[in-house]
Design an enzyme around this catalytic site. Structure first.
Site, PDB file in Angstrom:
ATOM      1  N   VAL A 230     -30.694  22.616 -36.138  1.00 20.69           N
ATOM      2  CA  VAL A 230     -30.843  24.158 -36.903  1.00 20.69           C
ATOM      3  C   VAL A 230     -29.383  24.662 -37.192  1.00 20.69           C
ATOM      4  O   VAL A 230     -29.128  25.236 -38.096  1.00 20.69           O
ATOM      5  CB  VAL A 230     -32.018  24.988 -36.312  1.00 20.69           C
ATOM      6  CG1 VAL A 230     -32.035  26.073 -37.103  1.00 20.69           C
ATOM      7  CG2 VAL A 230     -33.390  24.145 -36.288  1.00 20.69           C
ATOM      8  N   GLY A 231     -28.755  24.730 -36.038  1.00 19.94           N
ATOM      9  CA  GLY A 231     -27.462  25.516 -36.082  1.00 19.94           C
ATOM     10  C   GLY A 231     -27.467  26.842 -35.521  1.00 19.94           C
ATOM     11  O   GLY A 231     -26.660  27.674 -36.397  1.00 19.94           O
TER      12      GLY A 231
ATOM     13  N   GLY B  66     -38.700  21.753 -20.628  1.00 20.73           N
ATOM     14  CA  GLY B  66     -38.502  20.457 -21.033  1.00 20.73           C
ATOM     15  C   GLY B  66     -39.398  19.431 -21.097  1.00 20.73           C
ATOM     16  O   GLY B  66     -40.022  18.903 -20.365  1.00 20.73           O
TER      17      GLY B  66
ATOM     18  N   CYS C 287     -23.482  26.521 -26.559  1.00 15.61           N
ATOM     19  CA  CYS C 287     -22.881  26.773 -28.090  1.00 15.61           C
ATOM     20  C   CYS C 287     -21.421  26.045 -28.187  1.00 15.61           C
ATOM     21  O   CYS C 287     -20.872  26.135 -27.081  1.00 15.61           O
ATOM     22  CB  CYS C 287     -22.799  28.209 -28.584  1.00 15.61           C
ATOM     23  SG  CYS C 287     -24.310  28.901 -28.607  1.00 15.61           S
TER      24      CYS C 287
END
Length: 311
Positions: free
Chosen positions: A71-72, A252, A139
């Site tokens: 998605v970024g 997770g 990030c």
């Protein structure tokens, strides 16, 4: 009455079910489907100092037992979040966690300052505010040639230290499973003043279109999540829980009440539910009902009875 109460960094959670960042937005859409006040907490969509459009091309790809995403960090930016999304967050009960990302240390620090100042002002006005910052160190670190903050302990140490100095809010650090040594990383977070660690973020994976003869994703690699990663994530949560004294938020591949129980037995104080929100739009309330049912069946009065029992 079964006791589901949990506590992370002095913040009481009504139950251990927290919606993971990037999978629940800011909660408004899911609030139309069920009462999200039943949840223990919400970690909001990942925020950055400035708005981001996100990545081009394919963003999501379903896999056996999970999904991949690229998605970024598309998001409206911190200012828009505080001015617009907080209007809704003021009305809901779950613990409010602001997930914070950045491309460099300066962005993390300025973002933390903005969130902290807003929270302090809201509390003075007796209005509900952000309760905790969750530092996303997965990030890209632009100044370090694209390496993720969350891979190398010494690189991560600097950003955690700087953010810790500028915020009075409880600070969680979200760890990447791609870290060179995730236990060492977690211990460092505690040493630098983090109040909690959350793990694990997505695993780096790949999908190739064999007909187009190229990667499906514009960035070549993408993050793998969902039930497929649960055994590895559970192992990492167990390992980290054995070596830190601060609370662990485990995540997770959680897709059932039994998954939640496993993570708590492995040492997690609370859990975060991510991909399962896409698989089951009413995941939160169904997981809570399943958790209560298990506790009644096994005659467990409090989660403290089973937390961390696997040594």
């Amino acid at each position: 009455m079964r006791n589901l109460a949990c506590n992370v960094a002095g913040i009481p959670f009504n139950n251990p079910i927290v919606m993971a960042s990037g999978t629940f937005g800011f909660g408004q859409e899911y609030a139309k489907l069920y009462d999200i006040n039943k949840l223990g907490g919400i970690s909001c969509k990942g925020l950055t100092l400035h708005p981001r459009q996100g990545n081009n091309g394919t963003r999501v790809w379903e896999t056996p037992g999970g999904m991949m995403n690229s998605v970024g960090l598309e998001n409206p930016g911190i200012d828009a979040f505080l001015e617009e999304e907080m209007v809704f967050w003021e009305t809901i009960e779950p613990v409010k966690i602001a997930n914070l990302g950045g491309s460099n240390i300066e962005e993390y620090v300025l973002g933390a300052l903005k969130i902290t100042k807003d929270a302090e002002e809201r509390r003075k006005a007796r209005v509900r505010a952000v309760d905790m910052i969750e530092l996303n160190i997965s990030c890209p670190n632009v100044k370090e040639g694209g390496i993720a903050f969350g891979v190398k302990t010494d690189v991560a140490r600097e950003v955690i230290r700087e953010v810790r100095q500028v915020t009075s809010l409880p600070l969680a650090v979200k760890l990447s499973p791609n870290a060179e040594n995730i236990v060492e990383m977690a211990v460092m977070c505690e040493d630098e003043g983090a109040d909690c660690v959350s793990l694990v973020n997505t695993f780096s994976g790949m999908k190739i279109d064999i007909y187009q003869r190229r990667s499906v994703f514009s960035n070549t690699y993408a993050g793998l999540s969902g039930p497929a990663i649960k055994p590895i994530a559970l192992r990492m949560v167990h390992q980290v829980s054995q070596h830190v004294s601060i609370p662990v938020m485990g995540m997770g591949g959680i897709a059932s009440a039994s998954d939640i129980i496993e993570f708590i037995m492995a040492g997690a104080e609370v859990v975060q539910v991510g991909t399962y929100n896409f698989m089951n739009l009413r995941a939160g309330e169904e997981l809570l009902a399943g958790l209560l049912s298990f506790m009644e069946m096994e005659n467990i009065q409090s989660l403290d009875e089973i937390r961390g029992i696997i040594k």
